[in-house]
Design an enzyme around this catalytic site. Structure first.
Site, PDB file in Angstrom:
ATOM      1  CD  GLU A 131       1.546  -2.507  -9.174  1.00  0.00           C
ATOM      2  OE1 GLU A 131       0.950  -2.876  -8.150  1.00  0.00           O
ATOM      3  OE2 GLU A 131       1.010  -1.798 -10.062  1.00  0.00           O
ATOM      4  N   GLY A 132       5.601  -5.081  -9.015  1.00  0.00           N
ATOM      5  CA  GLY A 132       5.776  -6.128  -8.029  1.00  0.00           C
ATOM      6  C   GLY A 132       4.592  -6.238  -7.088  1.00  0.00           C
ATOM      7  CB  ALA A 133       3.217  -8.603  -4.973  1.00  0.00           C
ATOM      8  CE  LYS A 139       3.778  -2.816  -5.251  1.00  0.00           C
ATOM      9  NZ  LYS A 139       3.149  -2.705  -3.912  1.00  0.00           N
ATOM     10  CB  THR A 140      -1.661  -0.055  -8.301  1.00  0.00           C
ATOM     11  OG1 THR A 140      -1.196  -1.353  -7.914  1.00  0.00           O
ATOM     12  CG2 THR A 140      -2.591  -0.216  -9.486  1.00  0.00           C
ATOM     13  CG  LEU A 141      -2.067   6.732  -7.336  1.00  0.00           C
ATOM     14  CD1 LEU A 141      -3.501   6.866  -7.825  1.00  0.00           C
ATOM     15  CD2 LEU A 141      -1.885   7.493  -6.013  1.00  0.00           C
ATOM     16  CE  LYS A 154       0.183  -6.614  -8.306  1.00  0.00           C
ATOM     17  NZ  LYS A 154       0.818  -5.586  -7.458  1.00  0.00           N
ATOM     18  CG  ASP A 171      -2.007  -1.077   1.128  1.00  0.00           C
ATOM     19  OD1 ASP A 171      -2.398  -1.454   0.004  1.00  0.00           O
ATOM     20  OD2 ASP A 171      -2.424  -1.567   2.193  1.00  0.00           O
ATOM     21  CB  ALA A 172       4.313   2.059  -0.930  1.00  0.00           C
TER      22      ALA A 172
END
Length: 235
Positions: A120-122, A15-17, A37, A12-13
Site C-alpha cells: 500500500e502506497g501513501a 486505500k487501507t479499508l 506499508k 483518505d481515498a
C-alpha cells in the site's frame, strides 16, 4: 506469489479499508496473505516485542489481516511521526527517503512467502520521496500490478482519470479499480460511477467493486469489515 500495489486518487481515498478487505477476501478464498506499508507518516509510540516503537494505524490493519504476520517493522519499515507528506516528515526527523533505500528497507517484507501480497502506497501515485523520486518510481521498480482506489467525492472523475493515466504512462500495469464511497449522500454519485465504469472499461481495467460508506465502521472488527469485503472481487 501475486503482488499488487494499491494507490489512491488522493489521501483518505480509502486505500487501507480496501486493502484490508482484499486481504480478508483472499484469506477466505484459501490464500496466504501479506500486507506491506513501505512508508507511513502519522505514527504513535506503541508497545512491541522490542519495547516502544513508532507504529501507524493503517499499517497495523494490514498486519492484522495478513495470514503471514511478521514483526511490525517488517510490515512497515519506515514509520514517521508527523502526519504530513512523507518526505517532509522525514526531513523533520533529520532523515531522507529514496527509492533504493526504501527497497532495501522493504526487502524482508517483500521476501515473505505469500500467495497474495499487497503493497500500500501513501496518498496518491506521485507522492514524493525526495526532490527527484516518487512512490511511483518505487512501485514501478517492484513490477507490481496496480490497483487504484477512487474516493467518490466532488472532482473524483478528474482525479481518477489523471491518476490512471499517470500510472499507465509510467509503464506500470493498472489492472483494477475500486470505487469507495466517502459519504452517505454524494450528489450525482450514480452519474459519476457510470462515467468512471465506462471509461475504465474502455481502458480494459477491471472493476473490483464499489464499497459503501458505513458510518463509524470499526476496521479492526473482521465482522464489520466483512460488509466491505463482500463488495469486492479479487483482481
Amino acid at each position: 506469489m501475486k503482488r499488487y500495489f494499491i494507490t489512491g486518487t488522493d489521501t483518505d481515498a480509502g486505500k487501507t479499508l480496501v486493502s484490508s478487505a482484499l486481504l480478508q477476501k483472499a484469506q477466505q478464498q484459501g490464500l496466504t496473505t501479506f500486507g506491506l506499508k513501505p512508508v507511513a507518516a502519522g505514527c504513535e509510540l506503541a508497545d512491541s516485542d522490542n519495547g516502544k516503537e513508532w507504529q501507524n494505524e493503517d499499517a497495523q490493519l494490514l498486519r492484522q489481516y495478513s495470514t503471514e504476520q511478521q514483526s511490525y517493522s517488517t510490515h512497515n519499515p519506515v514509520a514517521l511521526e508527523a502526519a504530513i507528506a512523507p518526505h517532509i516528515a522525514a526531513e523533520l526527523e533529520n532523515s531522507s527517503l529514496s527509492k533504493d533505500a526504501l527497497l532495501k528497507a522493504c526487502r524482508p517484507g517483500l521476501n515473505v512467502e505469500a500467495d497474495f501480497q499487497l503493497v500500500e502506497g501513501a496518498g496518491g501515485w506521485l507522492v514524493p520521496l525526495n526532490n527527484t523520486e516518487t512512490l511511483a518510481d518505487f512501485a514501478c521498480e517492484l513490477e507490481a500490478e496496480v490497483i487504484l482506489v477512487v474516493g467518490l467525492r466532488l472532482g473524483c472523475i478528474n482525479h481518477a482519470l489523471l491518476s490512471a493515466q499517470m500510472v499507465q504512462n509510467s509503464g506500470a500495469k493498472l489492472v483494477g479499480w475500486v470505487a469507495n464511497s466517502l459519504s452517505e449522500n454524494m450528489e450525482a454519485q450514480a452519474g459519476n460511477l457510470a462515467f468512471l465504469t465506462q471509461w475504465f472499461d474502455e481502458q480494459k481495467v477491471s472493476f473490483i467493486g464499489h464499497t459503501p460508506f458505513i458510518k463509524g465502521i470499526d476496521r479492526t472488527d473482521p465482522e464489520q469489515l466483512q460488509k466491505i469485503t463482500d463488495c469486492l472481487t479479487l483482481p
